[in-house]
Design a protein around this motif. Structure first.
Motif, short mmCIF file in Angstrom:
data_model
loop_
_atom_site.label_atom_id
_atom_site.label_comp_id
_atom_site.label_asym_id
_atom_site.label_seq_id
_atom_site.Cartn_x
_atom_site.Cartn_y
_atom_site.Cartn_z
N PHE A 141 50.64 35.88 29.79
CA PHE A 141 49.95 34.13 30.05
C PHE A 141 48.57 34.41 30.60
O PHE A 141 48.08 35.54 30.03
CB PHE A 141 50.67 35.26 32.00
N ASP A 142 48.18 32.97 29.90
CA ASP A 142 47.25 32.68 29.84
C ASP A 142 46.59 31.45 31.09
O ASP A 142 47.28 30.47 30.43
CB ASP A 142 46.50 32.07 27.99
N GLY A 143 45.47 31.80 31.78
CA GLY A 143 45.92 31.07 33.07
C GLY A 143 44.23 31.79 33.93
O GLY A 143 44.09 32.62 33.77
N VAL A 144 45.60 31.23 35.20
CA VAL A 144 44.35 31.35 36.41
C VAL A 144 45.56 31.90 37.79
O VAL A 144 46.73 31.23 37.64
CB VAL A 144 44.04 30.34 37.18
N ALA A 145 45.43 32.94 38.20
CA ALA A 145 46.35 33.83 38.87
C ALA A 145 45.78 33.38 40.27
O ALA A 145 44.69 33.29 40.37
CB ALA A 145 46.34 35.25 39.01
N CYS A 146 46.14 32.67 41.27
CA CYS A 146 46.44 32.47 42.45
C CYS A 146 46.46 33.29 43.56
O CYS A 146 48.23 33.77 43.45
CB CYS A 146 46.18 30.52 42.91
N MET A 147 45.01 34.39 44.13
CA MET A 147 45.92 35.22 45.54
C MET A 147 45.78 35.17 46.67
O MET A 147 45.18 35.35 46.85
CB MET A 147 45.58 36.85 44.58
N PRO A 148 46.79 34.07 47.67
CA PRO A 148 46.40 33.36 48.85
C PRO A 148 47.01 35.03 49.76
O PRO A 148 47.73 35.59 48.92
CB PRO A 148 47.61 32.69 49.39
N GLY A 149 45.93 35.16 50.83
CA GLY A 149 45.20 36.05 51.63
C GLY A 149 44.84 36.32 52.61
O GLY A 149 43.85 35.37 53.12
N THR A 150 44.31 37.25 52.98
CA THR A 150 43.39 37.52 54.23
C THR A 150 41.98 36.66 53.30
O THR A 150 41.32 36.25 53.93
CB THR A 150 43.15 38.82 54.61
N HIS A 151 41.47 37.47 52.30
CA HIS A 151 40.55 37.33 51.40
C HIS A 151 41.17 36.40 50.02
O HIS A 151 41.36 37.60 48.87
CB HIS A 151 39.33 38.08 51.13
N SER A 152 41.29 35.15 49.53
CA SER A 152 41.85 35.14 48.89
C SER A 152 41.55 35.23 47.27
O SER A 152 40.28 35.00 47.54
CB SER A 152 42.24 33.26 48.99
N LYS A 153 42.13 35.38 46.22
CA LYS A 153 41.46 35.82 44.78
C LYS A 153 41.95 34.32 43.69
O LYS A 153 43.06 33.90 43.94
CB LYS A 153 41.93 37.04 44.76
N TRP A 154 40.81 33.91 43.20
CA TRP A 154 40.97 33.52 42.36
C TRP A 154 40.88 33.88 40.60
O TRP A 154 39.50 34.14 40.76
CB TRP A 154 41.05 31.33 41.88
N VAL A 155 41.81 34.26 40.13
CA VAL A 155 41.45 35.55 38.93
C VAL A 155 42.58 34.29 37.62
O VAL A 155 42.75 34.02 37.10
CB VAL A 155 42.53 36.45 38.96
N THR A 156 40.88 34.42 36.16
CA THR A 156 41.12 33.89 35.02
C THR A 156 41.26 35.62 34.15
O THR A 156 41.11 36.57 34.10
CB THR A 156 39.59 33.04 34.75
#
Length: 305
Positions: A141-156
């Motif tokens: 995988f090469d891209g962005v992980a969107c991790m929604p939640g109390t504190h959402s993360k966007w991880v490259t």
């Protein structure tokens, strides 16, 4: 059953405790959940709470068992601090685990450290394990992980390495506004209206400078125009998620996206991204947590053998 348990998976956050008894091949043999999260405990209470929950898995065993834990249990206020690993880096490996102090010889606990970012300053605990689980299933995988939640993360992510990440307080803001603000009178219940949600997303994407004004407008719309609670609730969520998507548009508009999290919440984010022609892959957060802990456990047990 207890002698079939090869290791214990533990996700111990601020508000929750979740443990799984794991068998051969990553099979879940049993599980236990409670609300005894890190935020409710003093440091000297962690061992007691842990043993109370897993005691049934330790009775009659012929050999000690290892537990592998992620989440806020490794924070400064947790059982023992597992210091952050600075990005860019791969998800934590077994040699970077921190062993928790434990007097019971039947079990030992190893904690996965979180990740930190120097500039702009940011931290994560727990999500790094979900990323490890996702990469175990999709190593290229090469891209962005969107991790929604109390504190959402966007991880490259690129070539198995966490390059950069950013955090949004979207979930916490929704909870505060829905329960503590003037909007609490308008957004009660658990109802949902997808059209109202997308409408809020679009407004925030088009005119982010008006989000604060539009948030308040939910209240007079319910008072003067009988806006139903399910529409008000969805609009509130849409405005907050839309502001988040507006800030991360440079990430998701040009790269592959995976959404990792609670299935229901992930679907809301997916609907919003689909509206802007972004096709994302969805991965269940609990499964990715187990997958990440499984990868660490396998590595640790192979090294020990």
């Amino acid at each position: 059953m207890n002698n079939k348990i090869e290791w214990i998976a533990l996700d111990w956050g601020t508000t929750h405790f979740r443990a799984w008894a794991m068998g051969a091949g990553g099979q879940v043999l049993d599980q236990v959940k409670s609300d005894q999260g890190m935020g409710k405990l003093e440091r000297d209470e962690f061992e007691t709470v842990f043993l109370e929950h897993v005691e049934k898995w330790l009775v009659g065993r012929n050999s000690p068992v290892s537990a592998f834990a992620c989440g806020m249990v490794g924070a400064k206020q947790g059982w023992i601090e597992a210091k952050y690993i600075e990005t860019p880096c791969a998800p934590p490996r077994n040699e970077q685990l921190v062993q928790a102090p434990l007097s019971d010889p039947r079990v030992q606990v190893f904690i996965v450290p979180g990740l930190s970012q120097h500039k702009p300053a940011d931290v994560m605990r727990g999500e790094e394990t979900q990323i490890a689980g996702f990469l175990a299933s999709m190593p290229t995988f090469d891209g962005v992980a969107c991790m929604p939640g109390t504190h959402s993360k966007w991880v490259t992510i690129s070539k198995g390495v966490v390059k950069h990440f950013t955090t949004f307080m979207t979930g916490e803001m929704f909870g505060l506004l829905a329960k503590k603000s003037v909007l609490r009178h308008s957004v009660g219940g658990r109802g949902w209206d997808n059209a109202a949600f997308i409408g809020g997303v679009k407004l925030a994407m088009d005119t982010p400078e008006l989000v604060a004004q539009e948030l308040f407008s939910i209240r007079p719309q319910t008072m003067l125009h009988d806006l139903p609670a399910n529409e008000a609730r969805a609009r509130l969520s849409g405005l907050l998620v839309g502001a988040e998507l507006r800030a991360t548009e440079h990430l998701w508009s040009s790269r592959d996206v995976c959404i990792i999290g609670d299935p229901k919440l992930s679907e809301h984010y997916n609907k919003a991204l689909e509206f802007y022609n972004c096709q994302a892959t969805i991965a269940d957060g609990d499964m990715m947590t187990l997958g990440g802990l499984h990868a660490v456990a396998l590595s640790a047990m192979e090294q020990a053998s």
